[in-house]
Design a protein around this motif. Structure first.
Motif, PDB file in Angstrom:
ATOM      1  N   GLU A 134       5.322  16.878  -3.494  1.00 46.13           N
ATOM      2  CA  GLU A 134       5.392  16.602  -2.054  1.00 46.13           C
ATOM      3  C   GLU A 134       4.597  15.341  -1.710  1.00 46.13           C
ATOM      4  O   GLU A 134       5.053  14.503  -0.925  1.00 46.13           O
ATOM      5  N   LEU A 135       3.421  15.188  -2.312  1.00 50.38           N
ATOM      6  CA  LEU A 135       2.603  14.006  -2.047  1.00 50.38           C
ATOM      7  C   LEU A 135       3.260  12.743  -2.602  1.00 50.38           C
ATOM      8  O   LEU A 135       3.194  11.679  -1.981  1.00 50.38           O
ATOM      9  N   CYS A 136       3.887  12.848  -3.771  1.00 50.47           N
ATOM     10  CA  CYS A 136       4.605  11.693  -4.342  1.00 50.47           C
ATOM     11  C   CYS A 136       5.772  11.282  -3.450  1.00 50.47           C
ATOM     12  O   CYS A 136       5.991  10.090  -3.199  1.00 50.47           O
ATOM     13  N   ALA A 137       6.521  12.257  -2.963  1.00 52.98           N
ATOM     14  CA  ALA A 137       7.645  11.968  -2.069  1.00 52.98           C
ATOM     15  C   ALA A 137       7.147  11.376  -0.758  1.00 52.98           C
ATOM     16  O   ALA A 137       7.709  10.402  -0.245  1.00 52.98           O
ATOM     17  N   GLU A 138       6.075  11.956  -0.213  1.00 47.99           N
ATOM     18  CA  GLU A 138       5.492  11.460   1.037  1.00 47.99           C
ATOM     19  C   GLU A 138       5.053  10.007   0.898  1.00 47.99           C
ATOM     20  O   GLU A 138       5.171   9.215   1.833  1.00 47.99           O
ATOM     21  N   ALA A 139       4.550   9.657  -0.292  1.00 46.66           N
ATOM     22  CA  ALA A 139       4.079   8.287  -0.537  1.00 46.66           C
ATOM     23  C   ALA A 139       5.223   7.325  -0.827  1.00 46.66           C
ATOM     24  O   ALA A 139       5.001   6.117  -0.953  1.00 46.66           O
ATOM     25  N   GLY A 140       6.445   7.832  -0.951  1.00 44.47           N
ATOM     26  CA  GLY A 140       7.603   6.976  -1.144  1.00 44.47           C
ATOM     27  C   GLY A 140       7.915   6.611  -2.576  1.00 44.47           C
ATOM     28  O   GLY A 140       8.716   5.708  -2.831  1.00 44.47           O
ATOM     29  N   TYR A 141       7.330   7.308  -3.538  1.00 43.26           N
ATOM     30  CA  TYR A 141       7.631   7.014  -4.935  1.00 43.26           C
ATOM     31  C   TYR A 141       9.016   7.537  -5.288  1.00 43.26           C
ATOM     32  O   TYR A 141       9.403   8.626  -4.873  1.00 43.26           O
ATOM     33  N   ASP A 142       9.737   6.741  -6.073  1.00 42.40           N
ATOM     34  CA  ASP A 142      10.989   7.226  -6.638  1.00 42.40           C
ATOM     35  C   ASP A 142      10.647   8.254  -7.712  1.00 42.40           C
ATOM     36  O   ASP A 142       9.571   8.215  -8.295  1.00 42.40           O
ATOM     37  N   ARG A 143      11.555   9.136  -7.982  1.00 44.52           N
ATOM     38  CA  ARG A 143      11.403  10.173  -9.005  1.00 44.52           C
ATOM     39  C   ARG A 143      10.092  10.953  -8.842  1.00 44.52           C
ATOM     40  O   ARG A 143       9.259  11.019  -9.759  1.00 44.52           O
ATOM     41  N   PRO A 144       9.892  11.549  -7.664  1.00 44.18           N
ATOM     42  CA  PRO A 144       8.647  12.281  -7.416  1.00 44.18           C
ATOM     43  C   PRO A 144       8.447  13.468  -8.360  1.00 44.18           C
ATOM     44  O   PRO A 144       7.295  13.801  -8.679  1.00 44.18           O
ATOM     45  N   ASP A 145       9.525  14.078  -8.839  1.00 41.96           N
ATOM     46  CA  ASP A 145       9.386  15.205  -9.775  1.00 41.96           C
ATOM     47  C   ASP A 145       8.727  14.749 -11.079  1.00 41.96           C
ATOM     48  O   ASP A 145       7.815  15.401 -11.588  1.00 41.96           O
ATOM     49  N   GLU A 146       9.206  13.632 -11.596  1.00 40.45           N
ATOM     50  CA  GLU A 146       8.672  13.101 -12.858  1.00 40.45           C
ATOM     51  C   GLU A 146       7.219  12.659 -12.691  1.00 40.45           C
ATOM     52  O   GLU A 146       6.362  12.980 -13.533  1.00 40.45           O
ATOM     53  N   LEU A 147       6.932  11.955 -11.625  1.00 36.84           N
ATOM     54  CA  LEU A 147       5.564  11.482 -11.394  1.00 36.84           C
ATOM     55  C   LEU A 147       4.610  12.651 -11.175  1.00 36.84           C
ATOM     56  O   LEU A 147       3.496  12.665 -11.709  1.00 36.84           O
ATOM     57  N   ALA A 148       5.039  13.647 -10.430  1.00 41.77           N
ATOM     58  CA  ALA A 148       4.200  14.826 -10.198  1.00 41.77           C
ATOM     59  C   ALA A 148       3.898  15.534 -11.517  1.00 41.77           C
ATOM     60  O   ALA A 148       2.763  15.964 -11.757  1.00 41.77           O
ATOM     61  N   SER A 149       4.892  15.640 -12.376  1.00 42.98           N
ATOM     62  CA  SER A 149       4.691  16.274 -13.678  1.00 42.98           C
ATOM     63  C   SER A 149       3.667  15.502 -14.511  1.00 42.98           C
ATOM     64  O   SER A 149       2.804  16.091 -15.170  1.00 42.98           O
ATOM     65  N   GLN A 150       3.738  14.182 -14.465  1.00 42.66           N
ATOM     66  CA  GLN A 150       2.790  13.355 -15.210  1.00 42.66           C
ATOM     67  C   GLN A 150       1.367  13.518 -14.658  1.00 42.66           C
ATOM     68  O   GLN A 150       0.400  13.601 -15.422  1.00 42.66           O
ATOM     69  N   LEU A 151       1.249  13.584 -13.333  1.00 42.01           N
ATOM     70  CA  LEU A 151      -0.073  13.777 -12.727  1.00 42.01           C
ATOM     71  C   LEU A 151      -0.639  15.152 -13.074  1.00 42.01           C
ATOM     72  O   LEU A 151      -1.842  15.294 -13.316  1.00 42.01           O
ATOM     73  N   LEU A 152       0.235  16.157 -13.104  1.00 41.63           N
ATOM     74  CA  LEU A 152      -0.233  17.497 -13.474  1.00 41.63           C
ATOM     75  C   LEU A 152      -0.707  17.531 -14.929  1.00 41.63           C
ATOM     76  O   LEU A 152      -1.671  18.226 -15.250  1.00 41.63           O
ATOM     77  N   LEU A 153      -0.049  16.757 -15.793  1.00 37.90           N
ATOM     78  CA  LEU A 153      -0.513  16.667 -17.181  1.00 37.90           C
ATOM     79  C   LEU A 153      -1.940  16.113 -17.237  1.00 37.90           C
ATOM     80  O   LEU A 153      -2.757  16.571 -18.042  1.00 37.90           O
TER      81      LEU A 153
END
Length: 195
Positions: A134-153
């Protein structure tokens, strides 16, 4: 029959603390009952098994952590600052935890065959992944699912470091994860056009 919610809350608080400090597998119901100033029959009046109590304690911890993170992010400017604020919150969380790292990963490592505990651990990880997405999408990043997964790692990497090396590593691991998150977000912004 309506159960006493005060007794249940006291049992969950005691279980959360005792299971975290001593480990789920090394802690018996009698120990939790003593910590809650309750009897063993009272424990079983609220929870069918030690497994159910451990899962309930993890779910209670997750609700408390979710409220704490929401409060931490409430005054942070939307966008990338909120994503980096998650790592500030993580540092504060570990600083004040004064213990064994991530209760959820500890529980998963201690009780891999326990379905109720595993479900509670997965629930926490899915919640945090959802927040990051949700935060990745709110910030306007493309592919928020992928970025969120990387941040969770990165976040789980901090937890793993603390689990393996002890709580003294939390500060350095959190700082390293925050730097890696900054690099990841910078790369995502340049590569995918986030604000």
């Amino acid at each position: 029959m309506q159960r006493n919610t005060t007794s249940r809350a006291r049992l969950l608080a005691a279980a959360e603390q005792v299971f975290y400090e001593r480990g789920i597998t090394r802690t018996n119901i009698d120990t939790v009952a003593r910590a809650a100033k309750a009897t063993k029959p009272t424990v079983y009046a609220h929870f069918a098994s030690k497994s159910a109590l451990a899962a309930g304690a993890l779910e209670a911890r997750q609700r408390r952590i979710a409220a704490d993170l929401a409060a931490h992010l409430a005054d942070v400017e939307p966008g990338t600052p909120r994503l980096t604020a998650v790592f500030d919150w993580l540092a504060t969380l570990y600083e004040h935890a004064n213990g064994r790292g991530c209760a959820f990963l500890n529980a998963a490592a201690e009780s891999p065959a326990d379905e109720a505990v595993t479900a509670a651990v997965r629930g926490e990880k899915l919640w945090l992944l959802g927040v990051l997405r949700e935060l990745c999408a709110e910030a306007g990043y493309d592919r928020p699912d992928e970025l969120a997964s990387q941040l969770l790692l990165l976040i789980d990497g901090v937890a793993a470091r603390v689990l393996v090396h002890g709580p003294g590593e939390a500060g350095a691991a959190t700082t390293a994860a925050a730097r890696a998150a900054d690099a990841l977000l910078t790369s995502a912004a340049h590569g995918h056009g986030a604000p």
